[in-house]
Write a protein that holds these residues in place. Sequence first.
Motif, PDB file in Angstrom:
ATOM      1  N   ASP A  25      -4.977 -20.757 -11.657  1.00  0.00           N
ATOM      2  CA  ASP A  25      -4.591 -20.851 -10.248  1.00  0.00           C
ATOM      3  C   ASP A  25      -5.829 -21.104  -9.405  1.00  0.00           C
ATOM      4  O   ASP A  25      -6.905 -20.574  -9.690  1.00  0.00           O
ATOM      5  N   PHE A  26      -5.675 -21.900  -8.384  1.00  0.00           N
ATOM      6  CA  PHE A  26      -6.739 -22.112  -7.417  1.00  0.00           C
ATOM      7  C   PHE A  26      -6.253 -21.579  -6.078  1.00  0.00           C
ATOM      8  O   PHE A  26      -5.126 -21.828  -5.673  1.00  0.00           O
ATOM      9  N   TYR A  27      -7.111 -20.830  -5.415  1.00  0.00           N
ATOM     10  CA  TYR A  27      -6.749 -20.201  -4.150  1.00  0.00           C
ATOM     11  C   TYR A  27      -7.596 -20.777  -3.026  1.00  0.00           C
ATOM     12  O   TYR A  27      -8.757 -21.119  -3.230  1.00  0.00           O
ATOM     13  N   PRO A  28      -7.035 -20.825  -1.832  1.00  0.00           N
ATOM     14  CA  PRO A  28      -7.844 -21.268  -0.692  1.00  0.00           C
ATOM     15  C   PRO A  28      -8.907 -20.216  -0.379  1.00  0.00           C
ATOM     16  O   PRO A  28      -8.797 -19.056  -0.774  1.00  0.00           O
ATOM     17  N   GLU A  29      -9.898 -20.644   0.343  1.00  0.00           N
ATOM     18  CA  GLU A  29     -10.961 -19.735   0.760  1.00  0.00           C
ATOM     19  C   GLU A  29     -10.370 -18.607   1.597  1.00  0.00           C
ATOM     20  O   GLU A  29      -9.588 -18.849   2.512  1.00  0.00           O
ATOM     21  N   PRO A  30     -10.730 -17.358   1.281  1.00  0.00           N
ATOM     22  CA  PRO A  30     -10.206 -16.230   2.067  1.00  0.00           C
ATOM     23  C   PRO A  30     -10.644 -16.327   3.532  1.00  0.00           C
ATOM     24  O   PRO A  30     -11.737 -16.793   3.837  1.00  0.00           O
ATOM     25  N   ARG A  31      -9.782 -15.879   4.415  1.00  0.00           N
ATOM     26  CA  ARG A  31     -10.030 -15.981   5.856  1.00  0.00           C
ATOM     27  C   ARG A  31     -11.300 -15.232   6.285  1.00  0.00           C
ATOM     28  O   ARG A  31     -12.042 -15.688   7.143  1.00  0.00           O
ATOM     29  N   ASP A  32     -11.566 -14.082   5.689  1.00  0.00           N
ATOM     30  CA  ASP A  32     -12.742 -13.296   6.071  1.00  0.00           C
ATOM     31  C   ASP A  32     -13.871 -13.430   5.051  1.00  0.00           C
ATOM     32  O   ASP A  32     -14.679 -12.527   4.873  1.00  0.00           O
ATOM     33  N   LEU A  59     -18.948 -13.946  -6.077  1.00  0.00           N
ATOM     34  CA  LEU A  59     -18.569 -12.528  -5.993  1.00  0.00           C
ATOM     35  C   LEU A  59     -17.717 -12.249  -4.764  1.00  0.00           C
ATOM     36  O   LEU A  59     -16.707 -11.542  -4.851  1.00  0.00           O
ATOM     37  N   ALA A  60     -18.125 -12.776  -3.628  1.00  0.00           N
ATOM     38  CA  ALA A  60     -17.372 -12.548  -2.388  1.00  0.00           C
ATOM     39  C   ALA A  60     -15.962 -13.104  -2.509  1.00  0.00           C
ATOM     40  O   ALA A  60     -14.983 -12.446  -2.141  1.00  0.00           O
ATOM     41  N   SER A  61     -15.848 -14.314  -3.031  1.00  0.00           N
ATOM     42  CA  SER A  61     -14.527 -14.945  -3.160  1.00  0.00           C
ATOM     43  C   SER A  61     -13.645 -14.181  -4.130  1.00  0.00           C
ATOM     44  O   SER A  61     -12.477 -13.908  -3.837  1.00  0.00           O
ATOM     45  N   SER A  62     -14.183 -13.831  -5.295  1.00  0.00           N
ATOM     46  CA  SER A  62     -13.357 -13.120  -6.274  1.00  0.00           C
ATOM     47  C   SER A  62     -12.954 -11.747  -5.742  1.00  0.00           C
ATOM     48  O   SER A  62     -11.827 -11.295  -5.957  1.00  0.00           O
ATOM     49  N   ASN A  63     -13.847 -11.099  -5.018  1.00  0.00           N
ATOM     50  CA  ASN A  63     -13.520  -9.790  -4.457  1.00  0.00           C
ATOM     51  C   ASN A  63     -12.438  -9.906  -3.380  1.00  0.00           C
ATOM     52  O   ASN A  63     -11.480  -9.134  -3.374  1.00  0.00           O
ATOM     53  N   ASP A  64     -12.577 -10.882  -2.486  1.00  0.00           N
ATOM     54  CA  ASP A  64     -11.573 -11.085  -1.438  1.00  0.00           C
ATOM     55  C   ASP A  64     -10.205 -11.436  -2.020  1.00  0.00           C
ATOM     56  O   ASP A  64      -9.170 -11.080  -1.457  1.00  0.00           O
ATOM     57  N   LEU A  65     -10.206 -12.153  -3.125  1.00  0.00           N
ATOM     58  CA  LEU A  65      -8.952 -12.552  -3.765  1.00  0.00           C
ATOM     59  C   LEU A  65      -8.424 -11.488  -4.725  1.00  0.00           C
ATOM     60  O   LEU A  65      -7.398 -11.684  -5.367  1.00  0.00           O
ATOM     61  N   GLN A  66      -9.146 -10.376  -4.810  1.00  0.00           N
ATOM     62  CA  GLN A  66      -8.772  -9.275  -5.707  1.00  0.00           C
ATOM     63  C   GLN A  66      -8.570  -9.791  -7.131  1.00  0.00           C
ATOM     64  O   GLN A  66      -7.583  -9.488  -7.791  1.00  0.00           O
ATOM     65  N   SER A  67      -9.534 -10.591  -7.573  1.00  0.00           N
ATOM     66  CA  SER A  67      -9.473 -11.164  -8.912  1.00  0.00           C
ATOM     67  C   SER A  67     -10.701 -10.754  -9.710  1.00  0.00           C
ATOM     68  O   SER A  67     -11.624 -10.141  -9.184  1.00  0.00           O
ATOM     69  N   THR A  68     -10.699 -11.087 -10.963  1.00  0.00           N
ATOM     70  CA  THR A  68     -11.816 -10.784 -11.854  1.00  0.00           C
ATOM     71  C   THR A  68     -12.653 -12.042 -12.035  1.00  0.00           C
ATOM     72  O   THR A  68     -12.127 -13.103 -12.352  1.00  0.00           O
ATOM     73  N   GLY A  84     -20.009  -2.660  -8.788  1.00  0.00           N
ATOM     74  CA  GLY A  84     -18.614  -2.265  -8.857  1.00  0.00           C
ATOM     75  C   GLY A  84     -17.601  -3.390  -8.755  1.00  0.00           C
ATOM     76  O   GLY A  84     -16.425  -3.144  -8.526  1.00  0.00           O
ATOM     77  N   TYR A  85     -18.042  -4.640  -8.921  1.00  0.00           N
ATOM     78  CA  TYR A  85     -17.117  -5.772  -8.883  1.00  0.00           C
ATOM     79  C   TYR A  85     -16.370  -5.876 -10.201  1.00  0.00           C
ATOM     80  O   TYR A  85     -16.859  -5.467 -11.257  1.00  0.00           O
ATOM     81  N   SER A  86     -15.202  -6.475 -10.138  1.00  0.00           N
ATOM     82  CA  SER A  86     -14.420  -6.749 -11.344  1.00  0.00           C
ATOM     83  C   SER A  86     -14.982  -8.018 -11.967  1.00  0.00           C
ATOM     84  O   SER A  86     -14.812  -9.113 -11.423  1.00  0.00           O
ATOM     85  N   VAL A  87     -15.661  -7.873 -13.092  1.00  0.00           N
ATOM     86  CA  VAL A  87     -16.323  -9.009 -13.726  1.00  0.00           C
ATOM     87  C   VAL A  87     -16.288  -8.830 -15.243  1.00  0.00           C
ATOM     88  O   VAL A  87     -16.345  -7.710 -15.740  1.00  0.00           O
ATOM     89  N   VAL A  88     -16.141  -9.926 -15.942  1.00  0.00           N
ATOM     90  CA  VAL A  88     -16.199  -9.912 -17.407  1.00  0.00           C
ATOM     91  C   VAL A  88     -17.112 -11.040 -17.868  1.00  0.00           C
ATOM     92  O   VAL A  88     -17.271 -12.048 -17.189  1.00  0.00           O
ATOM     93  N   MET A  89     -17.692 -10.831 -19.044  1.00  0.00           N
ATOM     94  CA  MET A  89     -18.515 -11.842 -19.666  1.00  0.00           C
ATOM     95  C   MET A  89     -17.992 -12.063 -21.072  1.00  0.00           C
ATOM     96  O   MET A  89     -18.068 -11.153 -21.901  1.00  0.00           O
ATOM     97  N   PRO A  90     -17.396 -13.234 -21.323  1.00  0.00           N
ATOM     98  CA  PRO A  90     -16.860 -13.506 -22.662  1.00  0.00           C
ATOM     99  C   PRO A  90     -17.956 -13.382 -23.707  1.00  0.00           C
ATOM    100  O   PRO A  90     -19.107 -13.662 -23.452  1.00  0.00           O
TER     101      PRO A  90
END
Length: 91
Positions: A25-32, A59-68, A84-90
């Motif tokens: 999925d691709f999301y638009p840039e978060p408003r804030d 990081l800002a985009s993934s955090n605003d989108l509540q994604s990993t 404390g960000y949601s992040v994974v490294m394959p």
Amino acid sequence: MGEQTLTLRKAWSVYDRWLADPRVDFYPEPRDADAEFRRVTEPFGARPASKWIGDGWLLASSNDLQSTLVTFDTALYQHARKQGYSVVMPG
């Protein structure tokens, strides 16, 4: 990345495959996004602008989108985990 670097044409081909994948999925840039981007980059405020600009945006985009965030970048992964960000490294 050395010899694993793709040509721009091949990179666009990979991007096109992502767009066609129903799991992606691709999301638009978060408003804030600006406020979150400033918060994320604050720890690096005294340093020269560097790759942390791009990393901070991810990081800002993934955090605003509540994604990993998925990254192969060890430094980004370690920083994000420490903050404390949601992040994974394959791997």
